[in-house]
Scaffold this motif. Structure first.
Motif, PDB file in Angstrom:
ATOM      1  N   GLN A  52       2.290 112.438   8.722  1.00 55.07           N
ATOM      2  CA  GLN A  52       2.918 110.820   8.535  1.00 55.07           C
ATOM      3  C   GLN A  52       3.073 110.405   6.801  1.00 55.07           C
ATOM      4  O   GLN A  52       3.490 110.404   6.451  1.00 55.07           O
ATOM      5  N   GLY A  53       2.050 111.291   5.982  1.00 55.32           N
ATOM      6  CA  GLY A  53       1.936 111.282   5.050  1.00 55.32           C
ATOM      7  C   GLY A  53       1.773 112.671   4.428  1.00 55.32           C
ATOM      8  O   GLY A  53       1.799 112.944   5.000  1.00 55.32           O
ATOM      9  N   VAL A  54       1.352 112.671   3.286  1.00 53.23           N
ATOM     10  CA  VAL A  54       1.322 113.924   2.083  1.00 53.23           C
ATOM     11  C   VAL A  54       0.262 114.553   3.207  1.00 53.23           C
ATOM     12  O   VAL A  54      -0.595 113.764   3.390  1.00 53.23           O
ATOM     13  N   VAL A  55       0.127 115.572   2.907  1.00 50.39           N
ATOM     14  CA  VAL A  55      -1.176 116.681   3.750  1.00 50.39           C
ATOM     15  C   VAL A  55      -1.293 116.910   2.356  1.00 50.39           C
ATOM     16  O   VAL A  55      -0.928 117.759   1.297  1.00 50.39           O
ATOM     17  N   ILE A  56      -2.929 116.415   1.882  1.00 43.58           N
ATOM     18  CA  ILE A  56      -3.357 116.577   0.725  1.00 43.58           C
ATOM     19  C   ILE A  56      -4.598 118.018   0.574  1.00 43.58           C
ATOM     20  O   ILE A  56      -4.648 118.293  -0.621  1.00 43.58           O
ATOM     21  N   ALA A  57      -5.032 118.383   1.788  1.00 42.94           N
ATOM     22  CA  ALA A  57      -5.648 119.927   2.108  1.00 42.94           C
ATOM     23  C   ALA A  57      -5.717 120.133   3.310  1.00 42.94           C
ATOM     24  O   ALA A  57      -5.506 119.666   4.110  1.00 42.94           O
ATOM     25  N   ALA A  58      -6.339 121.768   3.896  1.00 43.45           N
ATOM     26  CA  ALA A  58      -6.515 122.363   4.882  1.00 43.45           C
ATOM     27  C   ALA A  58      -6.955 123.246   4.459  1.00 43.45           C
ATOM     28  O   ALA A  58      -7.640 123.573   3.681  1.00 43.45           O
ATOM     29  N   ASP A  59      -8.062 123.599   5.994  1.00 41.74           N
ATOM     30  CA  ASP A  59      -8.610 124.340   6.488  1.00 41.74           C
ATOM     31  C   ASP A  59      -9.370 125.219   7.620  1.00 41.74           C
ATOM     32  O   ASP A  59      -8.479 124.585   7.889  1.00 41.74           O
ATOM     33  N   TRP A  60      -9.079 126.463   6.830  1.00 42.18           N
ATOM     34  CA  TRP A  60      -9.496 127.105   8.767  1.00 42.18           C
ATOM     35  C   TRP A  60     -11.067 126.677   8.801  1.00 42.18           C
ATOM     36  O   TRP A  60     -12.600 126.652   8.563  1.00 42.18           O
ATOM     37  N   LEU A  61     -11.387 127.131  10.538  1.00 46.46           N
ATOM     38  CA  LEU A  61     -12.720 126.482  10.953  1.00 46.46           C
ATOM     39  C   LEU A  61     -12.831 128.154  11.622  1.00 46.46           C
ATOM     40  O   LEU A  61     -12.650 128.732  11.481  1.00 46.46           O
ATOM     41  N   VAL A  62     -14.431 128.307  11.671  1.00 49.19           N
ATOM     42  CA  VAL A  62     -15.036 129.456  11.298  1.00 49.19           C
ATOM     43  C   VAL A  62     -14.315 130.848  13.039  1.00 49.19           C
ATOM     44  O   VAL A  62     -13.948 129.382  13.688  1.00 49.19           O
ATOM     45  N   VAL A  77     -16.348 118.192   6.919  1.00 50.23           N
ATOM     46  CA  VAL A  77     -16.057 116.446   6.443  1.00 50.23           C
ATOM     47  C   VAL A  77     -15.153 116.302   6.004  1.00 50.23           C
ATOM     48  O   VAL A  77     -14.217 117.024   4.856  1.00 50.23           O
ATOM     49  N   THR A  78     -14.599 115.335   5.361  1.00 48.76           N
ATOM     50  CA  THR A  78     -13.565 114.873   5.503  1.00 48.76           C
ATOM     51  C   THR A  78     -13.370 113.378   4.253  1.00 48.76           C
ATOM     52  O   THR A  78     -14.516 113.453   4.521  1.00 48.76           O
ATOM     53  N   SER A  79     -13.334 113.678   3.122  1.00 49.54           N
ATOM     54  CA  SER A  79     -13.500 113.096   2.295  1.00 49.54           C
ATOM     55  C   SER A  79     -11.756 111.708   2.083  1.00 49.54           C
ATOM     56  O   SER A  79     -11.061 111.970   2.067  1.00 49.54           O
ATOM     57  N   THR A 129      -5.597 110.227   8.182  1.00 49.57           N
ATOM     58  CA  THR A 129      -5.885 110.554   9.645  1.00 49.57           C
ATOM     59  C   THR A 129      -6.061 112.483   8.728  1.00 49.57           C
ATOM     60  O   THR A 129      -5.618 113.222   8.161  1.00 49.57           O
ATOM     61  N   ALA A 130      -7.226 112.609  10.007  1.00 44.76           N
ATOM     62  CA  ALA A 130      -7.049 114.557  10.015  1.00 44.76           C
ATOM     63  C   ALA A 130      -6.717 114.904  11.564  1.00 44.76           C
ATOM     64  O   ALA A 130      -7.385 114.235  11.869  1.00 44.76           O
ATOM     65  N   HIS A 144      -7.109 117.530  18.160  1.00 45.64           N
ATOM     66  CA  HIS A 144      -8.022 116.368  17.707  1.00 45.64           C
ATOM     67  C   HIS A 144      -6.814 115.913  16.824  1.00 45.64           C
ATOM     68  O   HIS A 144      -6.303 116.045  15.897  1.00 45.64           O
ATOM     69  N   SER A 145      -7.396 113.560  16.632  1.00 46.02           N
ATOM     70  CA  SER A 145      -6.548 113.478  15.706  1.00 46.02           C
ATOM     71  C   SER A 145      -7.654 112.995  15.050  1.00 46.02           C
ATOM     72  O   SER A 145      -8.288 111.668  15.873  1.00 46.02           O
ATOM     73  N   LEU A 146      -8.371 112.850  14.102  1.00 45.19           N
ATOM     74  CA  LEU A 146      -9.414 112.443  13.100  1.00 45.19           C
ATOM     75  C   LEU A 146      -8.937 111.122  12.332  1.00 45.19           C
ATOM     76  O   LEU A 146      -8.969 111.294  11.939  1.00 45.19           O
ATOM     77  N   THR A 147      -9.460 110.234  13.491  1.00 42.61           N
ATOM     78  CA  THR A 147      -8.975 108.976  12.707  1.00 42.61           C
ATOM     79  C   THR A 147     -10.150 108.343  12.574  1.00 42.61           C
ATOM     80  O   THR A 147     -11.079 108.339  13.072  1.00 42.61           O
ATOM     81  N   GLY A 148     -10.262 106.771  11.249  1.00 37.87           N
ATOM     82  CA  GLY A 148     -11.738 106.644  10.851  1.00 37.87           C
ATOM     83  C   GLY A 148     -11.542 105.675   9.957  1.00 37.87           C
ATOM     84  O   GLY A 148     -12.076 104.880   9.216  1.00 37.87           O
ATOM     85  N   HIS A 149     -11.064 106.680   8.842  1.00 37.18           N
ATOM     86  CA  HIS A 149     -11.289 106.279   7.809  1.00 37.18           C
ATOM     87  C   HIS A 149     -10.131 105.069   7.038  1.00 37.18           C
ATOM     88  O   HIS A 149      -8.744 105.526   8.115  1.00 37.18           O
ATOM     89  N   ASP A 150     -10.548 104.386   5.978  1.00 42.63           N
ATOM     90  CA  ASP A 150      -9.782 102.994   6.108  1.00 42.63           C
ATOM     91  C   ASP A 150      -8.700 103.089   5.269  1.00 42.63           C
ATOM     92  O   ASP A 150      -8.050 102.637   4.833  1.00 42.63           O
ATOM     93  N   GLN A 151      -8.041 104.830   4.107  1.00 38.60           N
ATOM     94  CA  GLN A 151      -7.521 104.601   3.224  1.00 38.60           C
ATOM     95  C   GLN A 151      -7.828 106.255   3.638  1.00 38.60           C
ATOM     96  O   GLN A 151      -7.463 106.641   4.005  1.00 38.60           O
TER      97      GLN A 151
END
Length: 495
Positions: free
Chosen positions: A282-292, A340-342, A305-306, A318-325
């Protein structure tokens, strides 16, 4: 007439000095009110926006400070006079010191020797106390050559991300705010493919581990998977570039940046539609990567979210939630199902998908500002960079504190690690690109002058360890990507 003994004369002289000192202080105190009144009169004649009560309080405080300094000054003068008197008595009477009779010349020699020892001790103490501070700003003495090999010019806006293909033919990919992603011949600098499927800024690009497929993330709230076919042109002789030590620098202005009108990508083949589009954010997708393995992909968004997707079906796993910003970056482990998400919430999180039935998360808290990127290295280490001007190396088995901290003079953007040699490339807001090892030792700085280097913020760096010509790439707001040849053996030897 009786003659006073030496001890009586000294006592009387000391008493007179104390009396003189007391009189000086009384004279100082007696004139304080006069000075305070004079200062108030002077201030009243000046324009001031301060209330009179505040001004009076400030005057009283300044008066107290002045009195303290006057007392210290008077005591200092008295001590100096007593030291001079003592030195004259020792020189004139030949008093025994350490069991030896010293003449005036010998006394001066001993005093000079003592002063030299004290000076040396102070210098040693000063160096020891400031060595840690100075080391952060120490100019590198590295003679390793960091040579600019090729400039890739063709985008019409800043370049956010740069990546290198993992399969043959090896090409360079760039993601730009001009809504396009371009693929380049590393050797010739010629644009090979242009992707125009996004309607927003292209914020990242990553290549599939085994196929000629690219994954791009965009400000249009989607990530695209698209196929490319390239044919590398015949390499042309590379013009000699000035070999510059890592510390040479000449300031330049933004007007020297490449002209966006010279679009080198206008005549290259164009890909207009993706194979799959990942659309759950629901917002800008800032980065993406392939899993092994390349069967799943992860995206990071400003919607905090990731998301983990199945590549073939484009379904959300999966929707990876938990980051506050807002999230700023995501990265996957090269050999394990780890992500890893930043985030701007000053943390980065480690997501573990090795167990298909459950995924765990660990939170790393060590920065004081936005974590701009976090990347995996060989083994169980993660390197994180932040707007707080630090880069930290972490052991995944111990999250309490970093095993190394690098302090810089500018915000750090998307970092990359040369896995084989364990060298970290740090792109900065101040247009610098610095190289460090995993223990935090500074190795070199890439050239930045009026002839070569970036002219605006450097956004990203990417290593290509196996390429014979360019082994490091950088990109920035100056609309260009740059290929560098880093003499790694010489770099490590200088270390």
């Amino acid at each position: 007439m009786p003659i006073e003994s030496g001890s009586c004369a000294s006592a009387r002289q000391a008493k007179q000095k104390r009396k003189s000192h007391s009189l000086s202080i009384r004279r100082t105190n007696s004139s304080e009110q006069e000075r305070a009144g004079l200062q108030r009169d002077m201030l009243e004649g000046q324009d001031s926006k301060l209330p009179s009560a505040v001004r009076n309080t400030l005057l009283e405080l300044f008066g107290q400070i002045e009195r303290e300094f006057e007392n210290l000054y008077i005591e200092n003068l008295e001590l100096r006079r007593e030291i001079d008197t003592l030195n004259e008595r020792l020189a004139g009477e030949g008093q025994t010191i350490d069991g030896a009779e010293l003449s005036k010349g010998q006394l001066k020699t001993k005093a000079s020797h003592s002063t030299s020892q004290l000076s040396q001790k102070l210098k040693t103490t000063y160096k020891a106390s400031t060595s840690k501070i100075v080391s952060s700003f120490k100019t590198t003495t590295s003679r390793a050559i960091c040579q600019l090999v090729k400039e890739y010019v063709g985008h019409r806006d800043g370049i956010w991300d740069v990546s290198v293909a993992k399969t043959q033919p090896v090409v360079l990919g760039t993601a730009s705010a001009d809504h396009t992603a371009l693929l380049w011949s590393i050797e010739t600098g010629k644009c090979l493919v242009k992707y125009v499927g996004h309607v927003g800024s292209v914020n990242s690009i990553k290549f599939h581990p085994t196929e000629q497929v690219a994954l791009t993330a965009s400000g249009d709230q989607t990530a695209h998977i698209w196929r490319y076919i390239v044919q590398l042109p015949t390499p042309q002789p590379t013009a000699d570039c000035n070999q510059v030590s890592g510390e040479d620098e000449v300031e330049i202005s933004d007007k020297d940046e490449p002209d966006g009108d010279g679009d080198g990508s206008s005549d290259c083949p164009t890909v207009r539609a993706p194979l799959n589009s990942l659309k759950s954010h629901q917002g800008v997708v800032i980065a993406a990567d392939w899993l092994v393995g390349g069967k799943q992909a992860v995206t990071a968004s400003w919607d905090r979210t990731a998301n983990l997707y199945d590549v073939e079906t484009s379904e959300l796993v999966h929707s990876l939630t938990g980051h506050d910003q807002e999230l700023t970056h995501c990265c996957t482990h090269p050999t394990q199902r780890l992500v890893v998400t930043s985030s701007r919430d000053t943390t980065f999180r480690l997501w573990d998908f090795r167990d298909p039935s459950i995924h765990s998360v660990n939170v790393f808290q060590g920065h004081t500002d936005t974590v701009t990127s976090a990347v995996f290295t060989v083994g169980d280490n993660v390197v994180s960079g932040s707007d707080d001007r630090t880069v930290k190396v972490w052991d995944l088995k111990n999250m309490r504190s970093p095993i190394a901290t690098i302090r810089t003079d500018s915000a750090v953007n998307r970092i990359s690690v040369c896995v084989g040699q364990r060298i970290i490339a740090l792109p900065h807001d101040n247009r610098q690109v610095r190289l460090f090892d995993m223990s935090g030792v500074r190795l070199a700085r890439l050239p930045r002058s009026n002839r070569q280097g970036h002219r605006r913020i450097v956004c990203c760096s990417a290593w290509c360890e196996d390429h014979p010509i360019c082994n490091l790439f950088t990109c920035g707001f100056d609309r260009q990507a740059i290929g560098w040849n880093i003499n790694i053996p010489a770099l490590l030897q200088e270390k």
